[in-house]
Design a protein around this motif. Structure first.
Motif, PDB file in Angstrom:
ATOM      1  N   LYS A 720       0.864  -1.196   0.000  1.00  0.00           N
ATOM      2  CA  LYS A 720       0.000   0.000   0.000  1.00  0.00           C
ATOM      3  C   LYS A 720       0.897   1.241   0.000  1.00  0.00           C
ATOM      4  N   VAL A 721       1.703   1.336  -1.044  1.00  0.00           N
ATOM      5  CA  VAL A 721       2.674   2.424  -1.112  1.00  0.00           C
ATOM      6  C   VAL A 721       1.962   3.718  -1.476  1.00  0.00           C
ATOM      7  N   VAL A 722       2.410   4.818  -0.861  1.00  0.00           N
ATOM      8  CA  VAL A 722       1.808   6.121  -1.162  1.00  0.00           C
ATOM      9  C   VAL A 722       2.342   6.591  -2.515  1.00  0.00           C
ATOM     10  N   LYS A 723       1.462   7.069  -3.382  1.00  0.00           N
ATOM     11  CA  LYS A 723       1.886   7.491  -4.714  1.00  0.00           C
ATOM     12  C   LYS A 723       2.824   8.700  -4.630  1.00  0.00           C
ATOM     13  N   THR A 724       3.739   8.772  -5.605  1.00  0.00           N
ATOM     14  CA  THR A 724       4.726   9.852  -5.607  1.00  0.00           C
ATOM     15  C   THR A 724       4.058  11.218  -5.573  1.00  0.00           C
ATOM     16  N   LYS A 725       2.970  11.369  -6.360  1.00  0.00           N
ATOM     17  CA  LYS A 725       2.354  12.710  -6.426  1.00  0.00           C
ATOM     18  C   LYS A 725       1.781  13.109  -5.065  1.00  0.00           C
ATOM     19  N   HIS A 726       1.293  12.104  -4.283  1.00  0.00           N
ATOM     20  CA  HIS A 726       0.778  12.428  -2.943  1.00  0.00           C
ATOM     21  C   HIS A 726       1.920  12.801  -1.997  1.00  0.00           C
ATOM     22  N   LEU A 727       3.029  12.048  -2.123  1.00  0.00           N
ATOM     23  CA  LEU A 727       4.212  12.371  -1.301  1.00  0.00           C
ATOM     24  C   LEU A 727       4.676  13.790  -1.600  1.00  0.00           C
ATOM     25  N   GLN A 728       4.712  14.077  -2.925  1.00  0.00           N
ATOM     26  CA  GLN A 728       5.186  15.396  -3.363  1.00  0.00           C
ATOM     27  C   GLN A 728       4.286  16.493  -2.795  1.00  0.00           C
ATOM     28  N   SER A 729       2.960  16.288  -2.872  1.00  0.00           N
ATOM     29  CA  SER A 729       2.063  17.359  -2.410  1.00  0.00           C
ATOM     30  C   SER A 729       2.128  17.494  -0.890  1.00  0.00           C
ATOM     31  N   SER A 730       2.270  16.360  -0.142  1.00  0.00           N
ATOM     32  CA  SER A 730       2.361  16.473   1.324  1.00  0.00           C
ATOM     33  C   SER A 730       3.630  17.220   1.713  1.00  0.00           C
ATOM     34  N   SER A 731       4.747  16.855   1.074  1.00  0.00           N
ATOM     35  CA  SER A 731       6.003  17.511   1.448  1.00  0.00           C
ATOM     36  C   SER A 731       5.992  18.978   1.015  1.00  0.00           C
ATOM     37  N   GLN A 732       5.303  19.277  -0.108  1.00  0.00           N
ATOM     38  CA  GLN A 732       5.223  20.678  -0.554  1.00  0.00           C
ATOM     39  C   GLN A 732       4.455  21.530   0.447  1.00  0.00           C
ATOM     40  N   LEU A 733       3.391  20.971   0.984  1.00  0.00           N
ATOM     41  CA  LEU A 733       2.613  21.707   1.992  1.00  0.00           C
ATOM     42  C   LEU A 733       3.490  22.088   3.182  1.00  0.00           C
ATOM     43  N   ILE A 734       4.280  21.089   3.657  1.00  0.00           N
ATOM     44  CA  ILE A 734       5.153  21.342   4.814  1.00  0.00           C
ATOM     45  C   ILE A 734       6.219  22.370   4.443  1.00  0.00           C
ATOM     46  N   PHE A 735       6.733  22.259   3.208  1.00  0.00           N
ATOM     47  CA  PHE A 735       7.741  23.213   2.723  1.00  0.00           C
ATOM     48  C   PHE A 735       7.195  24.644   2.787  1.00  0.00           C
ATOM     49  N   GLU A 736       5.944  24.817   2.313  1.00  0.00           N
ATOM     50  CA  GLU A 736       5.309  26.153   2.324  1.00  0.00           C
ATOM     51  C   GLU A 736       5.146  26.658   3.769  1.00  0.00           C
ATOM     52  N   VAL A 737       4.750  25.746   4.662  1.00  0.00           N
ATOM     53  CA  VAL A 737       4.562  26.140   6.075  1.00  0.00           C
ATOM     54  C   VAL A 737       5.887  26.645   6.651  1.00  0.00           C
ATOM     55  N   PHE A 738       6.970  25.880   6.410  1.00  0.00           N
ATOM     56  CA  PHE A 738       8.282  26.298   6.924  1.00  0.00           C
ATOM     57  C   PHE A 738       8.716  27.612   6.297  1.00  0.00           C
ATOM     58  N   ARG A 739       8.452  27.753   4.988  1.00  0.00           N
ATOM     59  CA  ARG A 739       8.904  28.977   4.300  1.00  0.00           C
ATOM     60  C   ARG A 739       8.193  30.210   4.871  1.00  0.00           C
ATOM     61  N   ASP A 740       6.900  30.052   5.152  1.00  0.00           N
ATOM     62  CA  ASP A 740       6.119  31.212   5.593  1.00  0.00           C
ATOM     63  C   ASP A 740       6.229  31.480   7.090  1.00  0.00           C
ATOM     64  N   TYR A 741       6.378  30.382   7.893  1.00  0.00           N
ATOM     65  CA  TYR A 741       6.287  30.584   9.350  1.00  0.00           C
ATOM     66  C   TYR A 741       7.555  30.217  10.122  1.00  0.00           C
ATOM     67  N   GLU A 742       8.459  29.477   9.473  1.00  0.00           N
ATOM     68  CA  GLU A 742       9.645  29.042  10.221  1.00  0.00           C
ATOM     69  C   GLU A 742      10.866  28.960   9.281  1.00  0.00           C
ATOM     70  N   PRO A 743      11.246  30.098   8.692  1.00  0.00           N
ATOM     71  CA  PRO A 743      12.324  30.058   7.684  1.00  0.00           C
ATOM     72  C   PRO A 743      13.678  29.616   8.248  1.00  0.00           C
ATOM     73  N   ASN A 744      13.845  29.665   9.589  1.00  0.00           N
ATOM     74  CA  ASN A 744      15.135  29.221  10.150  1.00  0.00           C
ATOM     75  C   ASN A 744      15.128  27.728  10.497  1.00  0.00           C
ATOM     76  N   ASN A 745      14.089  26.999  10.063  1.00  0.00           N
ATOM     77  CA  ASN A 745      14.016  25.562  10.287  1.00  0.00           C
ATOM     78  C   ASN A 745      15.205  24.885   9.584  1.00  0.00           C
TER      79      ASN A 745
END
Length: 819
Positions: A720-745
């Motif tokens: 039951k492997v997670v599809k690449t596009k889902h992995l990409q979108s989940s990690s992109q969401l976290i990337f945006e959160v860090f960029r906007d709220y925690e750039p020193n992460n």
């Protein structure tokens, strides 16, 4: 027993086999028995395995004089190998020594291929000598009471250390060693490495930069001058206008002739797709090879690969078409000849492959180089010189890989838990984290307990709990299960298993390739024509297709390798030599091409940097030749396009290969203005890189891998492997959160750092610009494309045209330019 008696046992064993130990083997035995740590630098096929298994067994005999009657249980040595394929042979070598010296020592293997019943058996009773991989080593650290398993260990050997150095798997090994030094204080650490440019640094990374182990260490070199014969297969007819891949499959006859002259031949391709193509091409033209020709690459089923490896040993096969899956240490005595198709892009890789033939002490290695287009013959000439002068690349170690550290801390918390102060000291003693500050450490601890500052609201990121006594521990069974399943640092595109409808596993292909197929489509994979029936649960179900069906070849991402910096320098030196009388036979054979190049433009000398401009139906071409490798040119092309667009608004399409890059536009570039404004200046390089390339987009893609390693996103359960596009979108969401709220992460910052350091090779780019600044810039206005520019132009066409129409188009272009 004293050392003389122990050496007597070892020498007698060698004599009984008709061998005599090499000086480097006895030096290693001596250093090991003196309690030293070290690095053994030895070429492939020189007997390095016995250089370390022997003293490990002798050490046991020394500490247990009644070894023939009384067996001391417990783990005594660990052998870490980067490739599971090597474990069988290493096990055989260890068993040979242990059994024939009647020690009663057991040998076990623990890799991803080990059955669950075997693992369970190992839990209750560990073998004396254990062969494992970096990932399985981490899994053992994630099991309860691991300290009692490792405390009796007196040696750890890291094989093929040059392959792990400069990768995140190497960082995993550094962290594991930092823990084992504490758990098993009597353990000796040894690395085995082929030749690399920075051997001393390799030993520092292995033992720790400021460690006691480094102070009590030996660097042992096997001075075995293995003769390597590099033979360039030069076609009878040299086209003055070569193009990418033009001489590849045209040389099927030459390859067949070489196969027929040798007992066993390995044919190395740079990519899995090329491997599949060559296998088909050889069988199509020479059906008599059926049954004697096989294929080997990482995506083919394990059983098939193991069968191929055994068939080579048993001399059942005449030839095997393979990729880097057979690069390392697999010991094939019958292999007489190696063929390298296309530039291997690095000296170390070439030497490694050459060493697969004549894989016995004292034997010569024969490697044929088949250039896929004419300029690659310059590469062949450069490689021959590199082999004579043993010029080998450095491997640059990673620094501050926070994602690997976060994963490691959760691993320790999953098993027995850890106390912050003790582990902080251990981690800081490694090469990778030597510059880590108390704030960085606190960030990592916060990250595993609270999910970092911006993710505190989500419980799924709070994996580790702090117990009242200050111990960091994972108490959730689900967190522990998920973590164990995701241990590792190799993040690829999501792969899907290919199976026959009636069962039977064939291998794996990447999700993006399958997503372009419809049921009924036929593709060639693992040497068979397969018809896609349907996709179910991330499995590709197929049936055999008719031999006459039209089919596409399976292809994989990460296709093209790029030139190493040492290789680029060697190629430049060879090209400059084309202007002198000191030419190799490869360069002499390129006479017609160089003559044509000089007619249209020049062949640059050491003090010159060449730019060519010309006009075709497509528009205005400006081609630059730094000869620095594909990745550097990709970045350079973007920087130049950006800097030129600041002078006057203009749009470009870019193309690049290992030799140069092209800016194509529908209006002419004012090249004099480019030269007057010193656009090759290294000043403001970093800022211009960020503006010219979509650095954020590249960092976002890089962040997906970091997020997977750090456990921010879950890749799924088996089946039951997670599809690449889902992995990409989940990690992109976290990337945006860090960029906007925690750039020193630290993980967010790492994505940018790795993009610039590893993908764009910013350091190398800077050196290239500084070199160009010292050279005289020669700008040639040409009437038509030159032989040097031809591969770059056709490379751009390749992106747009299918191979059939590309071949016809190039034939027409060649005819018109040769007029």
């Amino acid at each position: 027993m004293n050392r003389e008696q122990l050496f007597g046992i070892a020498t007698d064993w060698f004599t009984n086999r008709g061998w005599k130990p090499f000086p480097f083997q006895t030096q290693t035995w001596t250093a090991f028995l003196q309690g030293k740590h070290g690095l053994l630098n030895a070429p492939t096929g020189s007997g390095k395995t016995y250089a370390l298994w022997m003293p490990i067994v002798l050490d046991y005999i020394k500490s247990n004089p009644d070894y023939k009657t009384k067996h001391k249980p417990g783990l005594k040595a660990i052998w870490i190998t980067p490739l599971r394929a090597l474990s069988v042979e290493i096990k055989q070598a260890a068993e040979r020594v242990a059994n024939e010296l009647e020690t009663g020592m057991t040998v076990g293997v623990r890799t991803g291929d080990t059955s669950s019943s075997e693992r369970t058996k190992q839990k209750t009773k560990m073998p004396d000598l254990l062969i494992t991989t970096p990932e399985s080593m981490q899994l053992m650290l994630a099991s309860k009471d691991y300290a009692s398993v490792f405390k009796t260990c007196r040696a750890i050997v890291i094989d093929e250390w040059h392959e792990l150095l400069g990768t995140k798997r190497g960082v995993q090994v550094e962290l594991a060693l930092s823990r084992l030094k504490t758990v098993a204080p009597k353990m000796r650490i040894w690395g085995i490495s082929a030749t690399i440019g920075n051997l001393q640094q390799a030993m520092e990374v292995l033992l720790g930069p400021r460690s006691e182990a480094l102070e009590n260490s030996s660097m042992i070199r096997a001075h075995i001058n293995k003769k390597i014969n590099v033979i360039s297969a030069i076609p009878e007819k040299m086209d003055a206008y070569p193009w990418r891949g033009h001489m590849g499959l045209h040389l099927v006859k030459e390859v067949a002739d070489i196969i027929n002259k040798s007992r066993t031949t390995l044919i190395f391709c740079n990519t899995r797709s090329q491997c599949e193509l060559w296998f088909q091409a050889l069988l199509a033209k020479y059906p008599e090879f059926a049954g004697e020709l096989a294929m080997h690459h990482g995506s083919i089923a394990r059983e098939t690969r193991q069968w191929v490896e055994q068939a080579i040993r048993d001399e059942q096969l005449r030839a095997v078409v393979c990729t880097s899956s057979l690069d390392l240490g697999v010991d094939f005595a019958p292999v007489e000849t190696v063929i390298q198709i296309g530039g291997p892009k690095g000296v170390a890789r070439f030497l490694q492959r050459a060493g697969r033939s004549g894989h016995r002490p004292g034997q010569e290695s024969n490697i044929y180089f088949l250039a896929t287009h004419a300029i690659e013959l310059v590469e062949a000439s450069a490689l021959r010189r590199a082999v004579q002068e043993t010029v080998v690349e450095d491997r640059v170690p990673y620094l501050n890989s926070w994602d690997v550290l976060v994963q490691y801390l959760v691993t320790l918390a999953v098993s027995d838990g850890f106390y912050s102060d003790a582990i902080f000291k251990e981690v800081q003693s490694t090469f990778c984290y030597q510059g880590m500050t108390a704030e960085d450490w606190q960030f990592c601890l916060n990250f595993i307990t609270r999910g970092s500052q911006s993710l505190q609201a989500y419980d799924e990121y709070k994996k580790v709990e702090i117990e009242p006594d200050g111990k960091f521990k994972v108490n959730s069974r689900q967190v522990a299960l998920r973590h164990r399943m995701q241990i590792g640092t190799i993040v690829g595109d999501s792969v899907m298993n290919v199976k026959f409808l009636g069962g039977g596993y064939i291998g794996s292909v990447e999700e993006w390739f399958v997503s372009k197929l419809n049921p009924g489509d036929v593709f060639i994979f693992a040497g068979r024509k397969l018809e896609l029936s349907r996709i179910r649960n991330m499995e590709v179900l197929v049936r055999m297709a008719s031999p006459s069906a039209k089919a596409v070849h399976a292809s994989w991402m990460g296709g093209r390798l790029t030139l190493s910096s040492q290789m680029s320098e060697l190629i430049r030196e060879e090209l400059y030599a084309a202007n002198t009388d000191d030419m190799s036979y490869e360069l002499k054979s390129l006479g017609p091409m160089f003559a044509r190049q000089r007619k249209e433009s020049i062949v640059p000398a050491a003090s010159q940097f060449l730019i060519e401009t010309f006009k075709t139906r497509e528009g205005y071409h400006a081609i630059f030749y730094p000869f620095e490798g594909r990745y550097v040119h990709e970045a350079l092309a973007s920087i130049m396009a950006y800097r030129i667009s600041l002078l006057s608004p203009i749009t470009f399409s870019l193309a690049y290969n290992d030799y140069g890059f092209e800016l194509l536009s529908d209006t002419e570039i004012d090249m004099q203005q480019v030269l007057d404004n010193d656009l090759f200046s290294p000043v403001h390089l970093h800022a211009d890189l960020q503006h010219s390339l979509n650095a954020t987009e590249m960092a976002r893609r890089k962040f997906r891998d970091i997020a997977v390693i750090a456990g921010l996103v879950f890749t799924g359960y088996p089946g039951k492997v997670v599809k690449t596009k889902h992995l990409q979108s989940s990690s992109q969401l976290i990337f945006e959160v860090f960029r906007d709220y925690e750039p020193n992460n630290l993980l967010f910052q790492q994505a940018y750092r790795e993009t610039f350091e590893h993908q764009l090779e910013e350091g190398r780019l800077l050196i290239a610009l500084e070199r160009i600044a010292q050279q005289e810039i020669v700008w040639k206005r040409c009437d038509k494309p030159t032989p040097f520019s031809f591969p770059i132009i056709t490379d751009r066409l390749r992106e747009r045209l299918s191979s059939e129409t590309l071949a016809e188009r190039i034939k027409k272009m060649t005819a018109s330019y040769m007029k």
